[in-house]
Scaffold this motif. Structure first.
Motif, PDB file in Angstrom:
ATOM      1  N   ALA A 178       1.038  -3.971  -4.314  1.00  0.00           N
ATOM      2  CA  ALA A 178       0.995  -2.588  -4.798  1.00  0.00           C
ATOM      3  C   ALA A 178       0.256  -2.504  -6.127  1.00  0.00           C
ATOM      4  CB  ALA A 178       2.420  -2.047  -4.947  1.00  0.00           C
ATOM      5  N   LEU A 179       0.404  -3.538  -6.975  1.00  0.00           N
ATOM      6  CA  LEU A 179      -0.327  -3.586  -8.245  1.00  0.00           C
ATOM      7  C   LEU A 179      -1.829  -3.511  -7.996  1.00  0.00           C
ATOM      8  CD1 LEU A 179      -0.643  -4.206 -11.323  1.00  0.00           C
ATOM      9  CD2 LEU A 179      -0.588  -6.638 -10.688  1.00  0.00           C
TER      10      LEU A 179
ATOM     11  N   LYS B 252       0.831  -1.205   0.000  1.00  0.00           N
ATOM     12  CA  LYS B 252       0.000   0.000   0.000  1.00  0.00           C
ATOM     13  C   LYS B 252       0.863   1.252   0.000  1.00  0.00           C
ATOM     14  CE  LYS B 252      -3.698   2.579   0.566  1.00  0.00           C
ATOM     15  NZ  LYS B 252      -4.629   2.844  -0.559  1.00  0.00           N
ATOM     16  N   TYR B 253       1.892   1.238   0.826  1.00  0.00           N
ATOM     17  CA  TYR B 253       2.812   2.382   0.911  1.00  0.00           C
ATOM     18  C   TYR B 253       3.545   2.597  -0.412  1.00  0.00           C
ATOM     19  CZ  TYR B 253       7.086   4.911   2.252  1.00  0.00           C
ATOM     20  OH  TYR B 253       8.129   5.797   2.318  1.00  0.00           O
ATOM     21  N   ILE B 254       4.065   1.511  -1.003  1.00  0.00           N
ATOM     22  CA  ILE B 254       4.791   1.617  -2.271  1.00  0.00           C
ATOM     23  C   ILE B 254       3.875   2.147  -3.371  1.00  0.00           C
ATOM     24  CG2 ILE B 254       5.886   0.265  -4.109  1.00  0.00           C
ATOM     25  CD1 ILE B 254       7.149  -1.467  -1.972  1.00  0.00           C
ATOM     26  N   SER B 255       2.639   1.684  -3.387  1.00  0.00           N
ATOM     27  CA  SER B 255       1.683   2.159  -4.385  1.00  0.00           C
ATOM     28  C   SER B 255       1.506   3.668  -4.312  1.00  0.00           C
ATOM     29  CB  SER B 255       0.341   1.455  -4.180  1.00  0.00           C
ATOM     30  OG  SER B 255      -0.661   2.017  -4.998  1.00  0.00           O
ATOM     31  N   GLU B 256       1.388   4.196  -3.103  1.00  0.00           N
ATOM     32  CA  GLU B 256       1.238   5.641  -2.932  1.00  0.00           C
ATOM     33  C   GLU B 256       2.489   6.386  -3.390  1.00  0.00           C
ATOM     34  OE1 GLU B 256      -1.648   7.278  -1.683  1.00  0.00           O
ATOM     35  OE2 GLU B 256      -2.406   5.283  -2.170  1.00  0.00           O
ATOM     36  N   ILE B 257       3.647   5.877  -3.010  1.00  0.00           N
ATOM     37  CA  ILE B 257       4.905   6.532  -3.370  1.00  0.00           C
ATOM     38  C   ILE B 257       5.096   6.575  -4.878  1.00  0.00           C
ATOM     39  CG2 ILE B 257       7.427   6.306  -3.288  1.00  0.00           C
ATOM     40  CD1 ILE B 257       6.256   7.376  -0.702  1.00  0.00           C
TER      41      ILE B 257
END
Length: 559
Positions: free
Chosen positions: A272-273, A24-29
């Motif tokens: 993240a996908l 979730k964090y990587i997706s936002e970044i």
């Protein structure tokens, strides 16, 4: 075996619990939405863009994005190559290490720039501390960030509608390094130091041995390099023994941390996908397939190492040859399957000492194209390519236009997908054939018969799939293998990347179709089964004749 099941179950549970929120964090970044708790890093991000200048602004076309990757990679390769040739004149060289030979420096530079991290040398003997810090560690960050950036491009291709821009490469790698790789590496480094991993700017200390001889104990910034080598799916060890070395991997706890680190970012990118495209079921499909292959591979290795035909008389210990006593068979098997599933390449045991079928699984996972978790970014875009191939085949079977995430899959996408899938496959077979035909090959091997061929096949597979692990038994530091390996690593890294970027550009220009009753579901058990079949048919069966001459023949010869 009960302890094996418990160890594997705890490991997978912890991996899932960490990967989902990190995803979730990587997706936002990667979408440019910086969470509040890391916004204190934004001034650093803006400063980096200011230093880069105009290239860090605006959207890029496929051509411009690819050229930016090649530009960074080319100058990284040249810089590292020169550094390795001249390290004897650079600081932080307490052991007075000399410069590498031209072919070894070339091979090493290519290896780290391509995220392969194949090492034809022992780091504590062949590299100065300056080279370890400013050469290898820097490339560990950059090569991982490049893979993640290419994944960003492909995902944008699916979510964007009739758009030519694919994002900005310099922004993508800056965010990947600054907000993801650096914080995680810092945290993992602290954990490793707490377990006894070495972290010092001293190159080492001289001491007197038991026989009054003068000896040298190599030291260095080990923990920080180990952290990013695992997180970035790099794998190149500070020491020649890699993560079997007690300074790199001192305890069972450090081993658990490092094994989790190998799979953490690849697993998080799968989730993240789902978060990015706002359809978590798509991420679930990839996760199910990846975890299924990982679990089955782990069990096959563990069973063969504990109770293979050669060790039925020693079931209490199994095959401990080449394994560290502090890790045992459980954690050696889990590491072996993780490092080859995730395109990492580091080892905590000698793979050459595994049973024939136990050693077959790491080879098999690499030959699938490093898509089972795979490298940071590169594994997931490889898996998405197999999904597109499966969708296309399914569309032909039912007579419908194949679609994935609302985008029609047409001949151009299939051409690019074929390049991604077939490039490492063909390079592996070609590399193995060239090595076998070399007149000096027998003098480079420590074994004979099927096991010797397994060593050659494993080396070619590792180089052509950007893994970097070694079976052992093959003399890697020869001019011929250094040059051949460099060619294999460069082509297998950048040709599929180029295909992915142009595929993403084609997808991005398309209108997104609405889901209808005739749309093929890509989240149900039927599709998961089809995807597994396509992966096995295209990946595994292509290598069956070669594998039959190596590990399988070795198995029957030793029965």
């Amino acid at each position: 075996m009960n302890s094996t099941m418990i160890s594997g179950g705890v490991f997978l549970l912890v991996l899932l619990l960490l990967a989902i929120p990190l995803g979730k964090y990587i997706s936002e970044i990667l979408q440019g939405r910086i969470p509040r708790f890391v916004r204190f890093l934004e001034p650093v991000e803006k400063f980096v863009y200011k230093v880069i200048g105009r290239p860090a602004t605006g959207e890029m076309s496929a051509k411009k994005y690819l050229l930016s990757i090649l530009f960074l990679s080319f100058f990284s390769l040249i810089g590292l190559f020169i550094l390795l040739l001249t390290q004897q004149w650079l600081p932080l060289n307490g052991q007075e290490v000399s410069g590498m030979s031209v072919t070894l420096a070339l091979n090493t530079a290519v290896s780290f720039v391509t995220n392969t991290n194949w090492q034809a040398y022992a780091g504590e003997e062949s590299l100065s501390l300056f080279s370890q810090i400013f050469g290898l560690t820097v490339q560990n960050f950059l090569s991982a960030a490049v893979g993640m950036a290419v994944l960003c491009v492909l995902i944008r291709g699916f979510v964007q509608k009739k758009k030519n821009g694919l994002g900005n490469f310099w922004q993508d790698i800056t965010r990947s390094i600054l907000y993801i790789l650096l914080p995680l590496s810092f945290f993992i480094s602290i954990l490793l130091v707490s377990q006894g991993a070495v972290q010092t700017f001293s190159s080492g200390v001289a001491y007197e041995g038991l026989s009054s001889q003068s000896l040298w104990l190599p030291l260095g910034t080990v923990a920080s390099q180990v952290a990013i080598k695992q997180l970035g799916t790099n794998g190149g060890g500070f020491f020649g023994a890699n993560s079997a070395h007690p300074f790199e991997n001192p305890t069972v706890i450090s081993n658990f941390i490092e094994t989790i680190s190998i799979l953490l970012i690849p697993a998080a990118l799968i989730f993240a996908l789902g978060f990015w495209i706002k359809n978590w079921k798509q991420g679930r499909t990839v996760a199910v397939v990846s975890f299924l292959f990982l679990i089955i591979g782990f069990l096959i290795i563990a069973v063969n190492e504990f109770a293979g035909p050669e060790f039925l008389h020693v079931l209490a210990t199994g095959n401990m040859e080449g394994k560290e006593v502090r890790f045992g068979i459980d954690w050696s098997a889990l590491w072996a399957v993780s490092t080859t599933a995730a395109s990492n390449g580091s080892v905590n045991s000698m793979l050459d000492s595994f049973t024939p079928l136990g050693g077959l699984i790491p080879l098999f996972l690499m030959q699938l194209g490093e898509i089972i978790f795979g490298g940071a970014g590169s594994g997931l875009y490889g898996m998405l390519t197999f999904i597109l191939l499966t969708v296309f085949i399914a569309g032909l079977l039912v007579g419908r236009t194949p679609e994935y995430l609302g985008k029609k899959i047409e001949p151009f996408e299939m051409k690019m997908a074929s390049i991604v899938v077939l490039t490492p496959l063909l390079l592996t077979l070609l590399g193995a054939a060239v090595l076998v035909l070399h007149p000096d090959i027998l003098s480079w091997l420590t074994n004979q018969g099927p096991h010797a061929f397994s060593e050659v096949l494993y080396g070619a597979t590792s180089l052509a799939n950007n893994n970097g692990s070694s079976f052992g038994g093959l003399l890697a530091n020869t001019d011929f293998l250094n040059i051949l390996g460099s060619v294999l690593m460069l082509i297998s890294r950048f040709l599929p990347m180029a295909a992915i970027i142009y595929m993403a550009a084609s997808l991005s220009r398309k209108q997104q179709s609405a889901v209808s009753e005739g749309t093929l579901s890509t989240v149900n058990p039927v599709f998961v089964t089809m995807l597994i079949i396509v992966i096995l048919v295209v990946g595994a069966l292509s290598f069956l004749p070669a594998v039959a001459l190596g590990p399988i023949a070795d198995f029957f010869q030793n029965r």
